[in-house]
Design a protein around this motif. Structure first.
Motif, PDB file in Angstrom:
ATOM      1  N   HIS A 167      44.151   3.341  24.815  1.00  0.00           N
ATOM      2  CA  HIS A 167      43.323   2.279  24.244  1.00  0.00           C
ATOM      3  C   HIS A 167      43.489   2.171  22.723  1.00  0.00           C
ATOM      4  O   HIS A 167      43.197   1.139  22.127  1.00  0.00           O
ATOM      5  N   PHE A 168      43.996   3.257  22.091  1.00  0.00           N
ATOM      6  CA  PHE A 168      44.215   3.187  20.643  1.00  0.00           C
ATOM      7  C   PHE A 168      45.386   2.263  20.291  1.00  0.00           C
ATOM      8  O   PHE A 168      45.473   1.783  19.159  1.00  0.00           O
ATOM      9  N   TYR A 169      46.295   2.007  21.235  1.00  0.00           N
ATOM     10  CA  TYR A 169      47.399   1.082  20.970  1.00  0.00           C
ATOM     11  C   TYR A 169      46.901  -0.359  20.823  1.00  0.00           C
ATOM     12  O   TYR A 169      47.623  -1.221  20.312  1.00  0.00           O
ATOM     13  N   THR A 170      45.695  -0.622  21.296  1.00  0.00           N
ATOM     14  CA  THR A 170      45.065  -1.927  21.067  1.00  0.00           C
ATOM     15  C   THR A 170      44.254  -1.920  19.771  1.00  0.00           C
ATOM     16  O   THR A 170      44.260  -2.894  19.014  1.00  0.00           O
ATOM     17  N   ILE A 171      43.584  -0.800  19.501  1.00  0.00           N
ATOM     18  CA  ILE A 171      42.722  -0.706  18.312  1.00  0.00           C
ATOM     19  C   ILE A 171      43.544  -0.697  17.018  1.00  0.00           C
ATOM     20  O   ILE A 171      43.196  -1.377  16.043  1.00  0.00           O
ATOM     21  N   LEU A 172      44.637   0.056  16.984  1.00  0.00           N
ATOM     22  CA  LEU A 172      45.414   0.193  15.748  1.00  0.00           C
ATOM     23  C   LEU A 172      45.950  -1.142  15.232  1.00  0.00           C
ATOM     24  O   LEU A 172      45.828  -1.436  14.032  1.00  0.00           O
ATOM     25  N   PRO A 173      46.567  -2.007  16.084  1.00  0.00           N
ATOM     26  CA  PRO A 173      47.014  -3.314  15.566  1.00  0.00           C
ATOM     27  C   PRO A 173      45.879  -4.159  15.011  1.00  0.00           C
ATOM     28  O   PRO A 173      46.040  -4.833  13.986  1.00  0.00           O
ATOM     29  N   ALA A 179      51.145 -12.857  18.928  1.00  0.00           N
ATOM     30  CA  ALA A 179      52.512 -12.324  18.978  1.00  0.00           C
ATOM     31  C   ALA A 179      52.690 -11.151  18.020  1.00  0.00           C
ATOM     32  O   ALA A 179      53.332 -10.155  18.351  1.00  0.00           O
ATOM     33  N   VAL A 180      52.117 -11.250  16.828  1.00  0.00           N
ATOM     34  CA  VAL A 180      52.298 -10.168  15.858  1.00  0.00           C
ATOM     35  C   VAL A 180      51.485  -8.940  16.260  1.00  0.00           C
ATOM     36  O   VAL A 180      51.887  -7.796  16.002  1.00  0.00           O
ATOM     37  N   LEU A 181      50.357  -9.128  16.929  1.00  0.00           N
ATOM     38  CA  LEU A 181      49.607  -7.984  17.447  1.00  0.00           C
ATOM     39  C   LEU A 181      50.405  -7.263  18.524  1.00  0.00           C
ATOM     40  O   LEU A 181      50.383  -6.026  18.614  1.00  0.00           O
ATOM     41  N   ASP A 182      51.137  -8.029  19.335  1.00  0.00           N
ATOM     42  CA  ASP A 182      52.012  -7.408  20.338  1.00  0.00           C
ATOM     43  C   ASP A 182      53.138  -6.625  19.661  1.00  0.00           C
ATOM     44  O   ASP A 182      53.530  -5.544  20.118  1.00  0.00           O
ATOM     45  N   LEU A 183      53.668  -7.172  18.561  1.00  0.00           N
ATOM     46  CA  LEU A 183      54.696  -6.446  17.810  1.00  0.00           C
ATOM     47  C   LEU A 183      54.155  -5.127  17.272  1.00  0.00           C
ATOM     48  O   LEU A 183      54.829  -4.095  17.309  1.00  0.00           O
ATOM     49  N   LEU A 184      52.933  -5.164  16.764  1.00  0.00           N
ATOM     50  CA  LEU A 184      52.314  -3.951  16.235  1.00  0.00           C
ATOM     51  C   LEU A 184      52.100  -2.911  17.331  1.00  0.00           C
ATOM     52  O   LEU A 184      52.288  -1.709  17.123  1.00  0.00           O
ATOM     53  N   LYS A 185      51.712  -3.379  18.500  1.00  0.00           N
ATOM     54  CA  LYS A 185      51.510  -2.452  19.617  1.00  0.00           C
ATOM     55  C   LYS A 185      52.828  -1.764  19.970  1.00  0.00           C
ATOM     56  O   LYS A 185      52.880  -0.542  20.175  1.00  0.00           O
ATOM     57  N   THR A 186      53.915  -2.545  20.016  1.00  0.00           N
ATOM     58  CA  THR A 186      55.242  -1.969  20.274  1.00  0.00           C
ATOM     59  C   THR A 186      55.626  -0.976  19.181  1.00  0.00           C
ATOM     60  O   THR A 186      56.187   0.095  19.446  1.00  0.00           O
ATOM     61  N   TYR A 187      55.316  -1.331  17.966  1.00  0.00           N
ATOM     62  CA  TYR A 187      55.629  -0.495  16.797  1.00  0.00           C
ATOM     63  C   TYR A 187      54.972   0.881  16.921  1.00  0.00           C
ATOM     64  O   TYR A 187      55.629   1.919  16.767  1.00  0.00           O
ATOM     65  N   PHE A 188      53.679   0.912  17.220  1.00  0.00           N
ATOM     66  CA  PHE A 188      52.985   2.200  17.322  1.00  0.00           C
ATOM     67  C   PHE A 188      53.450   2.998  18.544  1.00  0.00           C
ATOM     68  O   PHE A 188      53.597   4.225  18.471  1.00  0.00           O
ATOM     69  N   ARG A 189      53.694   2.327  19.666  1.00  0.00           N
ATOM     70  CA  ARG A 189      54.154   3.023  20.865  1.00  0.00           C
ATOM     71  C   ARG A 189      55.524   3.670  20.636  1.00  0.00           C
ATOM     72  O   ARG A 189      55.850   4.699  21.235  1.00  0.00           O
TER      73      ARG A 189
END
Length: 600
Positions: free
Chosen positions: A391-397, A373-383
């Motif tokens: 693919h960097f939206y997966t790598i950054l979290p 869940a927190v990785l999904d939050l991070l993905k939303t944060y960067f987007r």
């Protein structure tokens, strides 16, 4: 003592405001407030720098504060305030508020009179501006005050701890403590202590006692001791009264301190405590005793990361973690929060409820499910804020998460942020990473010597973010460039040391090794060496199209909540708190170590 004196600066008693900074507008008042601090320094009174008021007081209109030595002759144990502890706060309307976390609250009126006397010849402060005459005479100090630095002469005080002293600021706390079975006792040599009862959840007839020996922690003196045979890891305090209160209140607080338990109960929250965070396993005995419709809230102090996660696993139920963060609350302890509000239960309860509502996080019994869940939050944060390839939206979290457990692994990949041209958002991405990574340090202006010493000082438990690295790489043959490349070549692997020659006393040099292993973000346009690129995940930025890429603005640096809009601030806080909770849970650490051994 008249109520307006006891709460002489309380927001709920604004009809009596005895001190005010002069000034026609807020800017002039802030400047005069800063000048007041220097005026005090010239008088020989130690102070600390002016800072922004904490959020808990900013909501009441206070904007800035500084600390000064308390002038009260009965301050602390010896009357000497060596480390300034009296907070002077500035309201946006110019009124001043004083808060001393050491003095007995009953001395507030005396301290106010001493402050008036001290500031009577200061042109920056108005004394009793347009104040109504009090209906009762103000209490005067019993004797002429000595200078703040002079030691006081006093008779020998009773040694030890008594209920009446411990809860002198709050009759309600004293009454709750008595309901919980707290009693005063005296040793054969005349020293006082308080006896606190604990019970075993599965054997309520068995009572064990914890003895509180001193009012405050003292160097070389134990604060608590146990009666013989007490199984500290299995017993709890406050259980009977808390479970009875749950008939009317559907929230249960769990904490680690008996005094916090008393304070929270006095505020109206049913509370149970274990005997310190090291004995958290005692809460396992509550399984089956807490009704399903009750919300369990864990009061987690800043140095107790994972306390809530452990309780969630033990109870096998979802809990809410209220992190007792002193940027949100006046103190980390519930008892000191109540002291801060001078025993005002309503004010203390209000701020606890506010932090619980706005800043708490939910911790499931299986903390591993929370990682996704927190990785999904991070993905939303960067987007939301930056444009990179998908693919960097997966790598950054994943890289952010790894900064919280990097010391477990033998290697750490750098994050190399580059772009073909300027103004592609490299520094923006660096700022986004800084806000959510573990223990971040933005080292843009650091010297190379300061950089490797800071990493070594934190033993690698730090995330270094380096912007504009081109300044270190400008000259191909420079010693600075070679040293910087050497640090990066060494710092990706755990156990490697960066060797430097250090001057020693008496002349000469010796070789010293510095730990430089830690996660690092490197930002710049220049081409680094192949060895550094091989140790890095390379993020090549793209310039976004403002017409098609709808990105939000992200301010930096983030010093206080007002730097971000409420939604963004809440998102950042949720991410950081959840990552701290998840990666401090023993079960997660074990999983990480298992994964490391399989990979390596």
């Amino acid at each position: 003592m008249p109520k307006q004196v006891h709460n002489n600066f309380s927001p709920s008693h604004r009809h009596f405001k005895p001190l005010r900074i002069v000034g026609k507008d807020p800017t002039e008042r802030v400047n005069n407030f800063k000048a007041l601090r220097f005026w005090l320094e010239e008088k020989g009174i130690k102070t600390k720098k002016v800072s922004d008021a904490p959020p808990s007081l900013a909501k009441d209109g206070f904007t800035h504060y500084f600390r000064m030595q308390c002038p009260h002759p009965n301050h602390g144990e010896d009357g000497i305030d060596a480390d300034p502890s009296l907070e002077i706060l500035l309201h946006r309307e110019g009124w001043l508020k004083d808060i001393c976390r050491v003095c007995d609250p009953t001395t507030n009126g005396e301290r106010l009179e001493l402050l008036k006397e001290l500031l009577s010849d200061c042109d920056l402060v108005e004394i009793n501006p347009s104040a109504p005459a009090p209906t009762t005479a103000l209490p005067q100090p019993q004797r002429k005050p000595r200078p703040h630095h002079a030691p006081k002469k006093q008779g020998k005080k009773p040694e030890g701890c008594r209920l009446e002293d411990l809860f002198a600021f709050s009759p309600e706390c004293l009454e709750v403590a008595k309901q919980l079975g707290w009693v005063n006792e005296t040793t054969p040599d005349g020293k006082h202590f308080v006896k606190i009862p604990y019970k075993h959840p599965q054997d309520p007839d068995a009572i064990f006692y914890q003895k509180r020996l001193v009012l405050e922690a003292q160097i070389g003196v134990d604060k608590y001791i146990w009666s013989a045979g007490a199984p500290a890891k299995e017993i709890l305090h406050g259980m009977d009264l808390a479970l009875k209160m749950l008939e009317d209140v559907k929230v249960l607080f769990l904490c680690e301190s008996p005094t916090d338990c008393v304070a929270l109960m006095a505020m109206g929250f049913p509370t149970i405590n274990c005997a310190g965070k090291g004995n958290v396993s005692a809460f396992k005995g509550l399984q089956g005793l807490i009704p399903a419709d009750v919300q369990v809230v864990v009061w987690e102090e800043p140095d107790a990361n994972g306390f809530a996660a452990k309780i969630a696993v033990m109870l096998q139920r979802e809990v809410v973690c209220l992190k007792a963060d002193e940027t949100l609350l006046p103190a980390k302890d519930a008892l000191r929060i109540l002291q801060y509000f001078q025993g005002d239960l309503d004010a203390a309860r209000e701020i606890v409820e506010e932090v619980l509502k706005k800043h708490s996080i939910t911790v499931p019994p299986d903390v591993l499910t929370n990682l996704e869940a927190v990785l999904d939050l991070l993905k939303t944060y960067f987007r939301t804020f930056v444009k990179v390839k998908d693919h960097f939206y997966t790598i950054l979290p994943l890289w952010v998460a790894h900064t919280y457990v990097a010391e477990i692994f033998p290697y750490t990949p750098y994050l190399l942020i580059t772009s073909p041209v300027k103004q592609c958002g490299k520094t923006l991405l660096r700022n986004l990473l800084s806000a959510v990574s573990y223990n971040p340090l933005n080292a843009d202006n650091a010297s190379l010597a300061a950089l490797f010493r800071e990493i070594d000082r934190h033993a690698g438990k730090i995330t270094i973010l380096l912007d504009e690295v081109d300044r270190w790489l400008a000259h191909e043959d420079s010693e600075n460039r070679q040293d910087f490349i050497g640090l990066l070549n060494t710092g990706y692997q755990k156990g490697n040391e960066y060797l430097r020659c250090e001057r020693v006393k008496g002349g000469g040099f010796e070789t010293k090794g510095y730990t430089v292993f830690c996660p690092k973000v490197i930002v710049g346009l220049s081409n680094l060496t192949d060895t550094v690129r091989d140790r890095s995940i390379i993020i090549e930025m793209e310039r976004h199209n403002p017409h098609t890429d709808k990105l939000k603005r992200f301010p930096f640096p983030i010093q206080i909540a007002k730097d971000l809009d409420p939604d963004t601030y809440s998102l950042v806080q949720r991410i950081v708190k959840r990552l701290n909770v998840i990666f401090s849970a023993p079960v997660v650490v074990v999983c990480m170590e298992t994964a490391r051994d399989v990979v390596v």
